[in-house]
Design a protein around this motif. Structure first.
Motif, PDB file in Angstrom:
ATOM      1  N   THR A 248      -3.220 -12.598   1.583  1.00 37.40           N
ATOM      2  CA  THR A 248      -3.650 -11.347   2.199  1.00 37.40           C
ATOM      3  C   THR A 248      -4.498 -11.652   3.404  1.00 37.40           C
ATOM      4  O   THR A 248      -5.188 -12.682   3.458  1.00 37.40           O
ATOM      5  N   ALA A 249      -4.424 -10.767   4.389  1.00 42.57           N
ATOM      6  CA  ALA A 249      -5.160 -10.979   5.625  1.00 42.57           C
ATOM      7  C   ALA A 249      -6.322 -10.018   5.772  1.00 42.57           C
ATOM      8  O   ALA A 249      -7.420 -10.393   6.194  1.00 42.57           O
ATOM      9  N   ASP A 250      -6.150  -8.761   5.403  1.00 38.12           N
ATOM     10  CA  ASP A 250      -7.196  -7.760   5.646  1.00 38.12           C
ATOM     11  C   ASP A 250      -7.796  -7.185   4.356  1.00 38.12           C
ATOM     12  O   ASP A 250      -8.582  -6.261   4.403  1.00 38.12           O
ATOM     13  N   TYR A 251      -7.409  -7.744   3.210  1.00 42.48           N
ATOM     14  CA  TYR A 251      -7.951  -7.301   1.924  1.00 42.48           C
ATOM     15  C   TYR A 251      -7.768  -5.789   1.706  1.00 42.48           C
ATOM     16  O   TYR A 251      -8.617  -5.129   1.141  1.00 42.48           O
ATOM     17  N   GLY A 252      -6.625  -5.270   2.154  1.00 42.24           N
ATOM     18  CA  GLY A 252      -6.350  -3.854   1.931  1.00 42.24           C
ATOM     19  C   GLY A 252      -6.079  -3.562   0.458  1.00 42.24           C
ATOM     20  O   GLY A 252      -5.619  -4.422  -0.304  1.00 42.24           O
ATOM     21  N   LEU A 253      -6.363  -2.319   0.042  1.00 38.85           N
ATOM     22  CA  LEU A 253      -6.188  -1.908  -1.355  1.00 38.85           C
ATOM     23  C   LEU A 253      -5.220  -0.735  -1.449  1.00 38.85           C
ATOM     24  O   LEU A 253      -5.133   0.095  -0.538  1.00 38.85           O
ATOM     25  N   PHE A 254      -4.498  -0.665  -2.550  1.00 38.33           N
ATOM     26  CA  PHE A 254      -3.685   0.508  -2.858  1.00 38.33           C
ATOM     27  C   PHE A 254      -3.722   0.698  -4.374  1.00 38.33           C
ATOM     28  O   PHE A 254      -4.182  -0.163  -5.127  1.00 38.33           O
ATOM     29  N   GLU A 255      -3.237   1.879  -4.828  1.00 33.15           N
ATOM     30  CA  GLU A 255      -3.365   2.244  -6.236  1.00 33.15           C
ATOM     31  C   GLU A 255      -2.041   2.089  -6.972  1.00 33.15           C
ATOM     32  O   GLU A 255      -0.990   2.505  -6.491  1.00 33.15           O
ATOM     33  N   VAL A 256      -2.139   1.474  -8.156  1.00 27.81           N
ATOM     34  CA  VAL A 256      -0.986   1.339  -9.036  1.00 27.81           C
ATOM     35  C   VAL A 256      -1.435   1.680 -10.448  1.00 27.81           C
ATOM     36  O   VAL A 256      -2.325   1.024 -10.995  1.00 27.81           O
ATOM     37  N   ASN A 257      -0.848   2.751 -11.008  1.00 26.99           N
ATOM     38  CA  ASN A 257      -1.194   3.178 -12.377  1.00 26.99           C
ATOM     39  C   ASN A 257      -2.702   3.385 -12.556  1.00 26.99           C
ATOM     40  O   ASN A 257      -3.274   3.019 -13.584  1.00 26.99           O
ATOM     41  N   GLY A 258      -3.328   3.953 -11.547  1.00 23.21           N
ATOM     42  CA  GLY A 258      -4.751   4.253 -11.637  1.00 23.21           C
ATOM     43  C   GLY A 258      -5.657   3.094 -11.308  1.00 23.21           C
ATOM     44  O   GLY A 258      -6.887   3.246 -11.354  1.00 23.21           O
ATOM     45  N   ILE A 261      -5.536  -2.308  -6.367  1.00 24.22           N
ATOM     46  CA  ILE A 261      -5.201  -3.727  -6.214  1.00 24.22           C
ATOM     47  C   ILE A 261      -4.972  -4.045  -4.734  1.00 24.22           C
ATOM     48  O   ILE A 261      -4.715  -3.153  -3.919  1.00 24.22           O
ATOM     49  N   GLN A 262      -5.028  -5.351  -4.398  1.00 25.18           N
ATOM     50  CA  GLN A 262      -4.848  -5.778  -3.012  1.00 25.18           C
ATOM     51  C   GLN A 262      -3.370  -5.940  -2.688  1.00 25.18           C
ATOM     52  O   GLN A 262      -2.554  -6.217  -3.564  1.00 25.18           O
ATOM     53  N   TYR A 263      -3.074  -5.752  -1.433  1.00 20.95           N
ATOM     54  CA  TYR A 263      -1.711  -5.987  -0.976  1.00 20.95           C
ATOM     55  C   TYR A 263      -1.737  -7.004   0.168  1.00 20.95           C
ATOM     56  O   TYR A 263      -2.753  -7.238   0.812  1.00 20.95           O
TER      57      TYR A 263
END
Length: 312
Positions: A248-258, A261-263
């Protein structure tokens, strides 16, 4: 026969005037005694009757006071039943208590006459009637309160039942929503991951050697899904390197099943449910390593699918 003559001593013969005087004195003396006896009898009878009357009046006063005590006790019992009375009942209660106080004050007087006691008894009878009416009103109020309480409890039960039903429907709706969400999620039907070497004139060659790989090309198709929403969908890419680390480069987050997590990389695709293929290119900020790279694709908060490539 020889006649016998009574001889009186000289100077002892009674005179008629003296005899009359003595008779008059005796008469007046007897009359005085009779009058005195009559007077004594009169006063005896009078005082005896007066004493009987006083005793009778005193007994009536005691009985009246006992009646007032009972009336007051009944009022106290009604007052202590914790019934919230209205203004009219409060006025009736105050009236009874005022009447009780007034009667007690009257009966405390020692010189009450028969007429006054009769009036007091009439007031007590009226007071009994007031207390009886007050008691009936209290009973009516208690019955009304009991009915309202029952209606309130029934309403609470209905509301509780309705709330439970609403909660059940909400749970069912949530469950259906989740099922629809799962059913409408985008799923990959086919995926291919290749290492790519970039050349001049926008030409690319598939590359299996890690040191010559410039990027990974992920090509995939999405399974037919009439429930899936047509239009643009965000796609999140997670790349796991041969060492098991998330790149990962920018430590972005998104939601999975509540869960957040990072993408590794984020892009978007347009889904039209037409069987089209999609391609995502990913360049590593560092040189590629030898080993297996795992690619995980996510959309709509769920995993779409995964693929892998082994670089030598």
């Amino acid at each position: 026969m020889q006649e016998i003559h009574t001889m009186q001593e000289p100077g002892t013969e009674s005179k008629p005037e003296e005899i009359r005087k003595d008779s008059t004195k005796i008469y007046f003396f007897v009359v005085a005694i009779v009058a005195l006896l009559a007077t004594n009898v009169y006063f005896y009878v009078k005082y005896k009757n007066t004493g009987d009357q006083v005793y009778e009046l005193t007994g009536e006063k005691v009985n009246m006071q006992a009646e007032i005590d009972r009336i007051e006790a009944e009022m106290d019992r009604l007052t202590n039943e914790n019934v919230e009375i209205n203004a009219a009942l409060k006025a009736s209660q105050d009236s009874v208590q005022s009447a009780i106080a007034s009667l007690r004050h009257q009966l405390e007087q020692n010189n009450l006459t028969r007429e006054q006691l009769t009036e007091a008894q009439q007031e007590i009878n009226q007071l009994k009637l007031q207390v009886s009416q007050y008691k009936e009103e209290i009973e009516q109020l208690k019955n009304q309160n009991a009915r309202l309480t029952s209606e309130r409890d029934e309403l609470k039960r209905e509301i509780s039942s309705s709330s439970e039903r609403v909660a059940e429907l909400e749970d069912l709706n949530t469950d259906l929503t989740d099922k629809v969400k799962v059913a409408s999620a985008l799923k990959i039907s086919d995926i291919v991951v290749n290492g790519v070497k970039e050349r001049n004139s926008d030409k690319e060659n598939v590359e299996t050697r890690a040191r010559r790989t410039d990027k990974l090309k992920i090509t995939f198709t999405i399974a037919d899904n009439p429930l899936a929403e047509r239009g643009m969908h965000d796609v999140y890419l997670r790349v796991i390197d041969p060492n098991g680390n998330l790149r990962t480069a920018d430590y972005g987050l998104f939601e999975v099943n509540g869960n957040q997590i990072q993408y590794t990389y984020k892009t978007a695709i347009e889904f039209l449910n037409d069987g089209a293929s999609y391609t995502i290119d990913w360049k590593d900020t560092r040189a590629f390593q030898k080993g297996a790279y795992t690619i995980l694709l996510y959309a709509n908060n769920a995993m779409m699918g995964q693929g892998s490539v082994v670089l030598k």
